[in-house]
Design a protein around this motif. Structure first.
Motif, PDB file in Angstrom:
ATOM      1  N   PHE A 114       0.612  -1.145  -0.124  1.00  0.00           N
ATOM      2  CA  PHE A 114      -0.112   0.141  -0.261  1.00  0.00           C
ATOM      3  C   PHE A 114       0.704   0.909   0.056  1.00  0.00           C
ATOM      4  O   PHE A 114       1.897   1.886   0.662  1.00  0.00           O
ATOM      5  N   SER A 116       1.551   5.237   0.098  1.00  0.00           N
ATOM      6  CA  SER A 116       0.514   6.589  -0.668  1.00  0.00           C
ATOM      7  C   SER A 116       0.958   8.112  -0.326  1.00  0.00           C
ATOM      8  O   SER A 116       2.141   8.027  -0.170  1.00  0.00           O
ATOM      9  N   GLU A 119      -1.805  10.824   0.921  1.00  0.00           N
ATOM     10  CA  GLU A 119      -2.947  10.386   0.899  1.00  0.00           C
ATOM     11  C   GLU A 119      -3.736  10.550  -0.245  1.00  0.00           C
ATOM     12  O   GLU A 119      -4.909   9.995  -0.402  1.00  0.00           O
ATOM     13  N   ARG A 139     -12.142  10.742   3.784  1.00  0.00           N
ATOM     14  CA  ARG A 139     -12.796  11.470   5.510  1.00  0.00           C
ATOM     15  C   ARG A 139     -13.821  12.589   5.336  1.00  0.00           C
ATOM     16  O   ARG A 139     -12.964  13.406   3.678  1.00  0.00           O
ATOM     17  N   SER A 144     -11.984  15.588  10.277  1.00  0.00           N
ATOM     18  CA  SER A 144     -11.680  14.174  10.157  1.00  0.00           C
ATOM     19  C   SER A 144     -11.967  12.786  10.771  1.00  0.00           C
ATOM     20  O   SER A 144     -11.555  11.878   9.978  1.00  0.00           O
ATOM     21  N   SER A 145     -12.586  12.614  11.372  1.00  0.00           N
ATOM     22  CA  SER A 145     -13.672  11.591  12.313  1.00  0.00           C
ATOM     23  C   SER A 145     -14.982  10.918  10.810  1.00  0.00           C
ATOM     24  O   SER A 145     -15.065   9.953  11.387  1.00  0.00           O
TER      25      SER A 145
ATOM     26  N   ALA B 337      -6.485  13.909  13.262  1.00  0.00           N
ATOM     27  CA  ALA B 337      -6.887  12.850  12.672  1.00  0.00           C
ATOM     28  C   ALA B 337      -5.138  12.452  12.654  1.00  0.00           C
ATOM     29  O   ALA B 337      -4.178  13.328  11.623  1.00  0.00           O
ATOM     30  N   ALA B 338      -4.558  11.417  13.138  1.00  0.00           N
ATOM     31  CA  ALA B 338      -3.328  10.996  12.445  1.00  0.00           C
ATOM     32  C   ALA B 338      -3.684  10.722  10.862  1.00  0.00           C
ATOM     33  O   ALA B 338      -4.428  10.484  10.369  1.00  0.00           O
ATOM     34  N   PRO B 339      -2.211  11.567  10.396  1.00  0.00           N
ATOM     35  CA  PRO B 339      -2.429  11.008   8.249  1.00  0.00           C
ATOM     36  C   PRO B 339      -3.149   9.146   8.455  1.00  0.00           C
ATOM     37  O   PRO B 339      -2.218   8.155   9.934  1.00  0.00           O
ATOM     38  N   GLY B 340      -3.578   8.905   8.000  1.00  0.00           N
ATOM     39  CA  GLY B 340      -4.616   7.777   7.272  1.00  0.00           C
ATOM     40  C   GLY B 340      -3.223   6.326   7.217  1.00  0.00           C
ATOM     41  O   GLY B 340      -3.340   5.048   7.876  1.00  0.00           O
ATOM     42  N   ILE B 341      -2.410   6.181   6.920  1.00  0.00           N
ATOM     43  CA  ILE B 341      -1.535   5.592   6.668  1.00  0.00           C
ATOM     44  C   ILE B 341      -0.742   5.189   7.743  1.00  0.00           C
ATOM     45  O   ILE B 341      -0.199   4.102   8.174  1.00  0.00           O
TER      46      ILE B 341
END
Lengths: 258, 445
Positions: A114, A116, A119, A139, A144-145, B337-341
């Motif tokens: 994966f 990124s 993102e 998101r 972002s939640s 939020a923390a980066p998705g990764i």
């Protein structure tokens, strides 16, 4: 050296520029790596309403014309004919990088990965260690939640482009200089990470009429647009989905050691 | 002014002007003015302040160096009763200032407009009071005095004479702190529920003691209040002259705590000891205190001299965020939020198959805010806070304008540090001295 003389470029750069020209045609001009002067012009006149930019619309049109970038594959040179012309590979660079990474992974026989890039450009190869694909949740831009849209990816790539605030207008329609009409993001799933990135950028500024036309010239797996209204309420619209209804859902479970 | 002084002045004003427009300097204290400071006025005879420096040890020396960068002030007199410092004071002022051994003589003969007092703590009160009573404005180094009574007397003298009294808590003029204070007053934390502050060093806090023999001054005699030269040089280590870490370091941070909370403590308890530097010192080499404030907030304070890993900090905390003032940083309680990764890696580590959350960040570069915090000010270096403090003092002197509440604010910082000392010395809970302070009420009517 724009407007002065041609410059020698590597094969890699040359093919990238040629590819960009190709995408310009395919997207009917919506994708344009030469659009930077236009963006700057708009930013300048928005910030400084009284003092208009010194460039006339004709001048801007001229220096953002991709046909004024002359490429010579025999001599390996590129020439920007007009002074002030600029190349911005922001709408394609990450896709190209992912394409190269994909090649390296294949060479190394890595089948699950994966990758990124900030993102916005994703390569989802194979599967998650505890599931048989990679699940993505896009998101909400402000919260972002909150998950707005879910996707399941296997051996494919995803690119998302967006305008997140009225102030941050980095994406303009290079043909008309129009700014997108609302806050929105466009996500494209495609086997080709370059296609995905170019298409997601181009669709952001496309209007309803040319949208389908442009999508049909590519072969994406899925295209979705998320629009936010004044109250930041998102609406998801799938513009294209080749997965169809009968697609097998991704399931969890640890990868077998085989 | 000489050319390099002018240039340094221009640099200072340039740095300062970045912050001047934002109302930041107003935050220092309503009523403190910087208008003339900012105008970069040329030297003028009538606006020129005649200043005396009493005590030219390490801090006094620093004041002279800072003042050398400020226009419209002339150090007309220096005073120190220790030969090497007396000598140094003359050198630092190029022999232009009159040099005195006794501050009373300085006040009487030189008749300055204002003095800066940078003597050992036990000398602050009587010098400051004498100066104020002879019509001289005072900037006194912190803490105010060795006792609460003496500190109150200083403020009383200020009130009675109408002269200006500043105390050297220069954080009040530190741009980082001012910016933070502005944010705090706008409710960045919600309510401040706790302040944690500490000052850690790892050294014996001693200064080398030379032989008690100064050939150029054969008649010099040690002030009889000091049994030996060691007591004079290392006055910070003896209770006769100092309250050690509480008055030399803690008072700065307790000042900050009071200032940010806009309150004074109700009570304090704590414990101190000498647990490492068993070298004959009388003051604690480590102090540990809990102050209770109205509304139930607490200040947790400690100071150490046997470990410097955590150096110094004031952490100001509330339900919505934290400031680290010395660091110049703030932290949101709920960072984006923390980066998705990162979330994905975390999931894999916990054998969870879930969405990789994507979005937001890469499109909005400005939104980057992570757990490493944000800086209050990103325009470093900042103007020197001691210089800013001294300029504010000089401008107040020039305008003969007392800032309401300022002397009390300094008094409260000193009281908090002396309360802490008393709590540790007597092993008791010490309460805010309401009764003693009533003597000042008459001036506030």
């Amino acid at each position: 050296l724009a407007g002065h003389r041609e410059v020698e470029v590597s094969d890699e750069v040359l093919s990238l520029l040629m590819l960009s020209k190709h995408y310009h045609e395919v997207t009917d001009g919506l994708f344009n790596i030469m659009a930077l002067p236009l963006i700057k012009h708009i930013a300048q006149s928005e910030n400084n309403k009284e003092k208009q930019s010194h460039q006339t619309p004709d001048e801007i049109r001229s220096i953002t014309d991709i046909h004024k970038m002359k490429l010579d594959s025999e001599k390996s040179t590129a020439y920007l004919e007009k002074k002030g012309m600029m190349i911005d590979l922001g709408g394609i660079g990450k896709g190209i990088a992912l394409l190269n990474i994909e090649r390296i992974l294949s060479e190394k026989e890595i089948s699950n990965a994966f990758i990124s890039f900030g993102e916005s450009s994703i390569l989802a190869k194979g599967r998650h260690p505890y599931g048989d694909c990679w699940k993505i949740g896009i998101r909400h831009i402000k919260d972002s939640s909150q998950n707005v849209y879910s996707l399941e990816l296997r051996d494919t790539s995803l690119s998302t482009s967006g305008i997140t605030s009225k102030e941050l207008r980095e994406i303009v329609n290079p043909k008309t200089g129009e700014l997108p009409d609302s806050i929105k993001t466009t996500s494209v799933v495609s086997k080709s990470p370059v296609d995905a990135e170019v298409l997601s950028t181009a669709l952001l500024v496309a209007n309803d009429k040319n949208m389908d036309q442009v999508i049909n010239k590519f072969s994406p797996e899925m295209v979705a647009e998320i629009r936010y209204n004044k109250n930041d309420q998102p609406t998801v619209k799938e513009l294209y989905n080749s997965f169809g209804e009968g697609r097998e859902k991704c399931s969890s479970g640890q990868a077998r050691n085989n | 002014m000489e050319e390099d002084k002018l240039q340094s002045r221009r640099d200072f004003l340039k740095k300062l002007s970045v912050f001047a427009g934002s109302g930041l300097l107003m935050t220092a204290a309503p009523g403190i003015s910087f208008s003339e400071t900012l105008q970069d006025k040329k030297e003028s005879a009538n606006g020129r302040i005649r200043l005396g420096i009493i005590g030219v040890g390490s801090r006094g020396r620093y004041h002279v160096l800072v003042l050398n960068k400020i226009p419209n002030v002339e150090i007309t007199a220096v005073c120190d009763n220790y030969p090497p410092h007396y000598e140094r004071a003359k050198e630092l002022t190029n022999g232009k200032a009159e040099a005195y051994w006794d501050y009373r003589e300085l006040l009487e003969k030189n008749r300055p407009d204002a003095v800066i007092i940078a003597t050992p703590l036990h000398e602050h009160a009587h010098i400051a009071i004498d100066a104020l009573k002879s019509g001289v404005h005072v900037l006194c180094e912190k803490s105010m005095a060795k006792t609460i009574d003496d500190s109150i007397e200083m403020v009383k003298a200020q009130k009675e004479t109408g002269k200006i009294l500043f105390v050297g808590h220069q954080r009040k003029f530190d741009i980082k702190y001012l910016k933070a204070k502005q944010m705090a007053d706008k409710g960045f934390f919600g309510k401040i529920t706790q302040v944690r502050a500490w000052w850690h060093r790892n050294n014996d806090w001693r200064r080398p003691v030379p032989e008690n023999h100064f050939p150029d001054y054969p008649n010099w005699e040690l002030d009889p209040q000091y049994p030996t030269l060691e007591h004079k040089i290392n006055h910070r280590l003896y209770r006769e002259y100092s309250r050690g870490l509480m008055t030399e370091l803690a008072s700065h941070q307790l000042h900050v705590a009071n200032w940010f909370m806009n309150k004074v403590p109700i009570s304090v308890s704590g414990s101190g000891s000498i647990n490492y530097w068993h070298d004959g010192r009388e003051v604690f080499d480590n102090v540990n205190l809990v102050y209770k404030y109205p509304g139930g907030a607490h200040v947790i304070y400690d100071s150490l001299t046997s470990n410097k890993h955590y150096s110094l900090e004031e952490q100001i905390m509330g339900p919505k965020g934290t400031f680290e003032l010395e660091n110049g940083k703030y932290f949101y309680e709920s960072p984006p939020a923390a980066p998705g990764i990162l979330q994905m890696i975390n999931d894999i580590e916990h054998q969870i198959f879930d969405n990789v959350p994507l979005g937001g960040k890469s499109w909005v570069p400005e939104s980057a805010a992570d757990t490493s915090g944000e800086f209050f000010i990103d325009d470093y270096p900042l103007p020197n806070s001691t210089q800013l403090q001294n300029e504010a003092f000089l401008e107040a002197v020039r305008k003969n304008k007392v800032t309401p509440g300022l002397a009390e604010e300094y008094l409260h910082a000193t009281i908090a540090s002396l309360m802490g000392d008393q709590a540790m010395m007597n092993n008791e809970v010490v309460y805010w001295p309401e009764e003693k302070l009533k003597v000042l009420d008459q001036y506030n009517k």
